[in-house]
Design an enzyme around this catalytic site. Structure first.
Site, PDB file in Angstrom:
ATOM      1  N   THR A 115       0.840  -1.207   0.000  1.00 36.31           N
ATOM      2  CA  THR A 115       0.000   0.000   0.000  1.00 36.31           C
ATOM      3  C   THR A 115       0.868   1.248   0.000  1.00 36.31           C
ATOM      4  O   THR A 115       2.079   1.186   0.148  1.00 36.31           O
ATOM      5  CB  THR A 115      -0.947  -0.003   1.214  1.00 36.31           C
ATOM      6  N   GLU A 146      -3.635  11.834  -8.810  1.00 35.54           N
ATOM      7  CA  GLU A 146      -3.135  12.964  -9.603  1.00 35.54           C
ATOM      8  C   GLU A 146      -4.070  13.270 -10.775  1.00 35.54           C
ATOM      9  O   GLU A 146      -4.276  12.444 -11.660  1.00 35.54           O
ATOM     10  CB  GLU A 146      -1.718  12.666 -10.069  1.00 35.54           C
ATOM     11  N   ASN A 178       2.306  15.409 -13.926  1.00 39.57           N
ATOM     12  CA  ASN A 178       3.423  14.482 -14.077  1.00 39.57           C
ATOM     13  C   ASN A 178       4.445  14.877 -15.123  1.00 39.57           C
ATOM     14  O   ASN A 178       5.518  14.290 -15.186  1.00 39.57           O
ATOM     15  CB  ASN A 178       2.890  13.079 -14.334  1.00 39.57           C
TER      16      ASN A 178
END
Lengths: 390, 390
Positions: B176, B262, B385
């Site tokens: 995780t 994102e 990104n």
């Protein structure tokens, strides 16, 4: 005797006022080989062509764009058979002597009335050019893609024509997008099969735009037998030269496809070296090619090598990080487990503004190698694929 | 006796004028369990913590943001050990009694002088809140993520605090992103291990933002032992209720992470039903969750079901297309091998403008099921990104 593929470009009513189909007339005694998508939900025409190429001499190829006839159920399958029968009646052959191909939107039924009446009304004079054919198979492509080339093997001049299309859903996995190639030499069934396998493994199977595999990918080579001086089954040297030449041509077609990949602003070549096995090198190369974090960094001309390394680490392949070197555009940026401090980042960044970017990964753990070409991930990719209507 | 995790939020000089670290003081006799990334290039602190949790009683956790200390080689490993020693000297414990975690940019060395002097100068009064702690571990997160909750098992009130972070590199694959949870109950080593495995398998392992696995993912549960009325090793019913409650909380944390993924504008839930096996259902669910063509279509509120079907077909799992039904937001759009003509596309499109989209795929070939949650792929994803600096 001239033996060449003859072409008829048509408008069959899928696209308005644009050519949306091409019919190819195959010379007698040609050898054909085909590689298709491995998608389990291959479109109806793929299913039909796979059967036909095994059982029959193929007299015609028929390709339409604008509609993939995929995920169209029994209706779509029956439609493909219906226009095959119509075509074969018109062209005076059996419907099993046709190969048919479709590309375009998935899930829509073909406009059968329009297609049947345009087949009925066309005169099939076969006077079109390869360039016109290359335009008729476009979908989201920005430009048409064709190569005609002559090359020489053992003093013999060989003529080659090829067209292809493909802008999205590009990760063929043992197949390819739509591509058709004519070679005017004589090849046996066995030689052409070996040729296509070698070529596809070293070209169309090594590109990715988005990691998505189409339902319709196909590549066909037609060897017409016009020139039959060399026996490629026996002459090993000539066959090696043939494979080399055709592979190079298909790599050039690949470069056109990646360059025209949806929203593509970069062509990224990922070269994984000195792996323990080719399959390991391939797995790493495709993992990087399909990483959105890597693809967006390339779009931003950002040497974000940490994302490349993290992706290699995530493949679960047993590699020693301390042995790996990573070069971007020939600049060593990672070695001995961390950033190479000698790297001039500004010069490297400047070099990433070029259209082509080279990632060279040396695993230093074996002798195997695999190269993949991919596009970057841009705003225009998001535009093209979020606005494209079903 | 009150037994709770005490917190000290710090600025250790990685981020300017923002808290960038938290130290957690663990009550005596707490039980701890940890799940970490499976990335082969796990960051130095992950490597160290994996050793420490096995051999020692853990007295403190220390987490920094802004720097992942991953792909930093022997220098990065030595840095982690050096600040561990500094911390343990300050906190009067052995350095093996610490767990350490880092998150942030990959490949940069830590600013050790700043870190060591800020540890030296801090007074460690442990007066910070869980909310403050949740802010100190943020990276590209837009908002901090914490849940405090009480719930009741067999009449007993249980207190729970949890924080997490994670916006990119989210596909954990048996691990995780960073998350820490305090439970005020007593749990044996065996019970807490079972609990964390069940919870992770049903929450953090079922989300994807970008299909990229981080080098630093970790999740820790701390059971302080304040409340010890129920013996969860013996009381099967209570243990089942505990698992259910904690799983639900972690699913809520997951939703926060995907929602803050994102550039995320949508939360997409992919529910694959009636598969032959859970692994088949999982493979299909993640294939769809990581398809850029599906994710961009969702961003564009476009019911482009052909892309979903093509992706299922590309997984190479043997499923019968004629048995599959696909529902988007409860509207049946695909059945019996083709589009369901009864589907009201306009109503469906309207429903896709909501923040949450549900894809329900029924394979009708078995009894297994797997659900995955993912984000869409937007312009902002590309911005975040491509502009993010190394």
């Amino acid at each position: 005797m001239i033996k060449k593929v003859e072409l008829e470009v048509l408008n069959i009513g899928i696209k308005q006022n644009l050519s949306d189909a091409v019919c190819m007339k195959i010379p007698n005694d040609s050898a054909l080989a085909m590689v298709c998508t491995k998608n389990k939900f291959a479109a109806a025409p793929v299913v039909i062509s796979k059967t036909n190429i095994q059982n029959n001499r193929i007299k015609y190829l028929f390709v339409n764009s604008g509609n993939a006839n995929a995920c169209t159920g029994i209706v779509g399958y029956n439609n493909a058979q219906q226009y095959s029968r119509k075509l074969s009646a018109k062209l005076n052959c059996k419907s099993e002597e046709l190969l048919i191909f479709s590309t375009g939107v998935i899930g829509k039924q073909l406009p059968m009335n329009k297609i049947l009446s345009s087949i009925h009304n066309s005169n099939f004079s076969f006077k079109s050019t390869w360039e016109q054919a290359s335009k008729s198979i476009m979908t989201t492509d920005k430009y048409n893609k064709f190569i005609n080339k002559t090359f020489t093997i053992q003093g013999q001049q060989i003529r080659m024509n090829a067209i292809c299309k493909g802008a999205g859903m590009i990760e063929p996995n043992m197949a390819t997008m739509l591509a058709f190639m004519e070679l005017n030499i004589k090849l046996s069934k066995s030689a052409i099969s070996k040729l296509i396998k070698h070529v596809v493994d070293n070209s169309f199977n090594r590109i990715s735009v988005d990691g998505d595999m189409s339902t319709n990918d196909s590549f066909v080579i037609i060897a017409t037998g016009e020139t039959e001086t060399i026996d490629y089954d026996v002459d090993v040297t000539s066959f090696a030269l043939l494979k080399k030449n055709i592979t190079k041509i298909c790599q050039d077609l690949c470069k056109m496809i990646v360059s025209d990949g949806e929203g593509s602003t970069k062509i990224i070549e990922i070269d994984v070296n000195n792996a323990q096995s080719e399959s390991q090198a391939k797995k790493i190369a495709f993992a990087i090619a399909n990483s959105n974090l890597v693809k967006t960094a390339m779009f931003g001309c950002d040497p974000n090598w940490g994302r490349v390394m993290a992706k290699i680490g995530s493949t679960n392949i047993d590699v020693d990080i301390n042995k790996i070197t990573l070069l971007i555009n020939d600049h060593m940026i990672f070695c001995r487990g961390e950033i190479d401090r000698r790297c001039n980042i500004e010069v490297l960044e400047q070099s990433m503004k070029n259209r082509e970017i080279f990632l060279n990964i040396n695993l230093n753990s074996g002798r195997s190698r695999y190269k993949v070409m991919c596009s970057d991930l841009s705003h225009e990719y998001v535009d093209t694929n979020s606005l494209y209507t079903t």
